[in-house]
Structures are given as C-alpha cells and as structure tokens.
Motif scaffolding. Structure first.
Motif, PDB file in Angstrom:
ATOM      1  N   ASP A  33      61.756  42.452  42.026  1.00 33.41           N
ATOM      2  CA  ASP A  33      60.776  41.806  41.156  1.00 33.41           C
ATOM      3  C   ASP A  33      60.241  40.521  41.774  1.00 33.41           C
ATOM      4  N   LEU A  34      59.297  39.929  41.088  1.00 32.89           N
ATOM      5  CA  LEU A  34      58.617  38.753  41.598  1.00 32.89           C
ATOM      6  C   LEU A  34      59.560  37.593  41.884  1.00 32.89           C
ATOM      7  N   TYR A  35      60.503  37.361  41.001  1.00 31.87           N
ATOM      8  CA  TYR A  35      61.367  36.191  41.126  1.00 31.87           C
ATOM      9  C   TYR A  35      62.316  36.301  42.325  1.00 31.87           C
ATOM     10  N   THR A  36      62.892  37.460  42.545  1.00 29.13           N
ATOM     11  CA  THR A  36      63.774  37.612  43.711  1.00 29.13           C
ATOM     12  C   THR A  36      62.960  37.611  45.001  1.00 29.13           C
ATOM     13  N   ARG A  37      61.758  38.156  44.974  1.00 30.61           N
ATOM     14  CA  ARG A  37      60.896  38.102  46.155  1.00 30.61           C
ATOM     15  C   ARG A  37      60.508  36.666  46.467  1.00 30.61           C
ATOM     16  N   LEU A  38      60.206  35.927  45.430  1.00 31.94           N
ATOM     17  CA  LEU A  38      59.841  34.524  45.607  1.00 31.94           C
ATOM     18  C   LEU A  38      61.005  33.729  46.192  1.00 31.94           C
ATOM     19  N   HIS A  39      62.203  34.017  45.710  1.00 32.64           N
ATOM     20  CA  HIS A  39      63.398  33.334  46.236  1.00 32.64           C
ATOM     21  C   HIS A  39      63.617  33.682  47.704  1.00 32.64           C
ATOM     22  N   ALA A  40      63.525  34.963  48.024  1.00 32.68           N
ATOM     23  CA  ALA A  40      63.727  35.387  49.415  1.00 32.68           C
ATOM     24  C   ALA A  40      62.707  34.735  50.335  1.00 32.68           C
ATOM     25  N   ALA A  41      61.481  34.680  49.909  1.00 36.59           N
ATOM     26  CA  ALA A  41      60.435  34.107  50.755  1.00 36.59           C
ATOM     27  C   ALA A  41      60.604  32.598  50.911  1.00 36.59           C
ATOM     28  N   SER A  42      60.878  31.908  49.824  1.00 36.79           N
ATOM     29  CA  SER A  42      60.919  30.444  49.911  1.00 36.79           C
ATOM     30  C   SER A  42      62.132  29.940  50.678  1.00 36.79           C
ATOM     31  N   VAL A  43      63.289  30.531  50.445  1.00 38.15           N
ATOM     32  CA  VAL A  43      64.494  30.057  51.129  1.00 38.15           C
ATOM     33  C   VAL A  43      64.432  30.363  52.621  1.00 38.15           C
ATOM     34  N   THR A  44      64.065  31.577  52.966  1.00 39.54           N
ATOM     35  CA  THR A  44      64.072  31.936  54.378  1.00 39.54           C
ATOM     36  C   THR A  44      62.929  31.284  55.146  1.00 39.54           C
ATOM     37  N   ASP A  45      61.782  31.111  54.517  1.00 36.52           N
ATOM     38  CA  ASP A  45      60.686  30.450  55.224  1.00 36.52           C
ATOM     39  C   ASP A  45      60.960  28.970  55.430  1.00 36.52           C
ATOM     40  N   VAL A 101      58.602  39.093  32.959  1.00 36.97           N
ATOM     41  CA  VAL A 101      60.010  39.043  32.579  1.00 36.97           C
ATOM     42  C   VAL A 101      60.882  39.265  33.810  1.00 36.97           C
ATOM     43  N   PRO A 102      61.851  38.375  34.072  1.00 41.59           N
ATOM     44  CA  PRO A 102      62.762  38.580  35.207  1.00 41.59           C
ATOM     45  C   PRO A 102      63.720  39.737  34.940  1.00 41.59           C
ATOM     46  N   LEU A 103      64.136  40.395  36.015  1.00 42.44           N
ATOM     47  CA  LEU A 103      65.060  41.518  35.916  1.00 42.44           C
ATOM     48  C   LEU A 103      66.469  41.060  36.238  1.00 42.44           C
ATOM     49  N   GLY A 107      68.669  45.879  37.007  1.00 44.29           N
ATOM     50  CA  GLY A 107      67.279  46.293  37.032  1.00 44.29           C
ATOM     51  C   GLY A 107      66.609  46.288  35.677  1.00 44.29           C
ATOM     52  N   LYS A 108      67.338  45.879  34.647  1.00 43.84           N
ATOM     53  CA  LYS A 108      66.776  45.826  33.299  1.00 43.84           C
ATOM     54  C   LYS A 108      66.271  44.416  33.025  1.00 43.84           C
ATOM     55  N   PRO A 109      65.249  44.283  32.178  1.00 46.94           N
ATOM     56  CA  PRO A 109      64.737  42.944  31.863  1.00 46.94           C
ATOM     57  C   PRO A 109      65.789  42.056  31.210  1.00 46.94           C
ATOM     58  N   ILE A 110      65.812  40.800  31.589  1.00 44.45           N
ATOM     59  CA  ILE A 110      66.762  39.844  31.030  1.00 44.45           C
ATOM     60  C   ILE A 110      66.321  39.410  29.635  1.00 44.45           C
ATOM     61  N   LEU A 111      65.022  39.254  29.451  1.00 41.02           N
ATOM     62  CA  LEU A 111      64.481  38.802  28.179  1.00 41.02           C
ATOM     63  C   LEU A 111      63.989  39.998  27.373  1.00 41.02           C
ATOM     64  N   ASP A 112      63.847  39.801  26.064  1.00 42.24           N
ATOM     65  CA  ASP A 112      63.457  40.889  25.186  1.00 42.24           C
ATOM     66  C   ASP A 112      61.984  41.258  25.298  1.00 42.24           C
ATOM     67  N   SER A 113      61.130  40.273  25.561  1.00 43.19           N
ATOM     68  CA  SER A 113      59.694  40.549  25.586  1.00 43.19           C
ATOM     69  C   SER A 113      58.982  39.544  26.477  1.00 43.19           C
TER      70      SER A 113
END
Length: 161
Positions: A33-45, A101-103, A107-113
């Motif tokens: 998902d977006l949040y883990t991709r964002l983390h991977a990109a920001s930390v490694t870059d 919504v973050p996963l 792989g399931k959404p953490i938040l309800d909506s």
C-alpha cells in the motif's frame, strides 16, 4: 597510496548508497500500500543520499581538490535530509485526509472506513500532547463520532413527536 585509499573508500560508499537506492526502488514495487511504499522510499533514499554525498565529498576534496564542490554537495545533502522526511510526512498526511486507509500486516484495512482515516488525520483534542499514541487519538475520534451520531438520532426522534 592515499589516492588508492580515497578511491576505494569512495567507491564503497557509492556502492552502499546505490544499494540503498535500489532497495528503495524494489520496495516501491513490492510493498502492498501507499504508506509502506512511502516508508520504503523515504528511508532508503535518505540513506542513499547520505552515502552517495559522502563519496562525492571525498572525491571532490581529495581527488579534484575542490573544497567549494564539497561544500555544495554538503549543502545538497543537508537540504535533502531536511526536505525528504517533511515531504514524506506531508504525503502521508494528505493520503489520510483523502481517506486512504492503511493496511495491516494481514493485508486488511486497519481503519473501518475512509471517513475514519480523514477524521484521524484532522482531529486533535484540546488536551493533545506531543507523542500521544495514535490509538488513543483514534479511540477519541470514534467516541466523538458515536456521540455526534447519538445526538443526531435524538434530534431526529425529537422532531417526530
């Protein structure tokens, strides 16, 4: 002898920096998902920028003899280290505000909506303290949402009488 040591050290730093950058690129492709991709990109870059900048500083000072180039690379590194985390934070906050919504690990959404994600991104209680746990904030927004829904239900029942 010193030239060989500088060249070897700078190449090792460049290889480490490039490894960080390639790992970030693979993380961008592999993460769910977006949040883990964002983390991977920001930390490694950020790690890649540090090692590549250090290698360039070594090369500019000891091989090319240019202190001005080293200062410029150092400034670029500091600006990158300040702006990259800020940009990542802004992107994550905007994604929450837009209802992304973050996963979880499963792989399931953490938040309800998506609305809950927006509320989580916007809401701050009056007695908010820096470092307050996100779970506490989420529970508070859920309580606020329930109280508001109950208030609307009571108003609608009162209109029917």
């Amino acid at each position: 002898m010193l030239d060989w040591l500088v060249w070897g050290t700078s190449w090792i730093l460049l290889l480490i920096g490039c490894t960080f950058v390639v790992t970030g690129a693979i993380g961008m492709i592999r993460m769910p998902d977006l949040y883990t991709r964002l983390h991977a990109a920001s930390v490694t870059d950020t790690g890649g920028a540090i090692f590549i900048s250090l290698a360039l500083i070594l090369q500019s000072v000891f091989v090319f003899g240019s202190a001005m180039a080293a200062i410029k690379v150092l400034l670029i590194m500091f600006f990158t280290l300040f702006t990259a985390p800020t940009a990542s934070h802004a992107l994550a906050k905007t994604a929450l505000l837009c209802g992304q919504v973050p996963l979880g690990v499963d792989g399931k959404p953490i938040l309800d909506s998506p609305e809950e994600a927006t509320l989580l991104a916007r809401s701050r209680s009056v007695d908010y303290q820096s470092g307050q746990d996100a779970v506490e904030i989420l529970e508070e927004t859920r309580r606020h949402k329930r109280a508001r829904a109950q208030g609307q239900d009571q108003n609608s029942h009162g209109d029917e009488d």
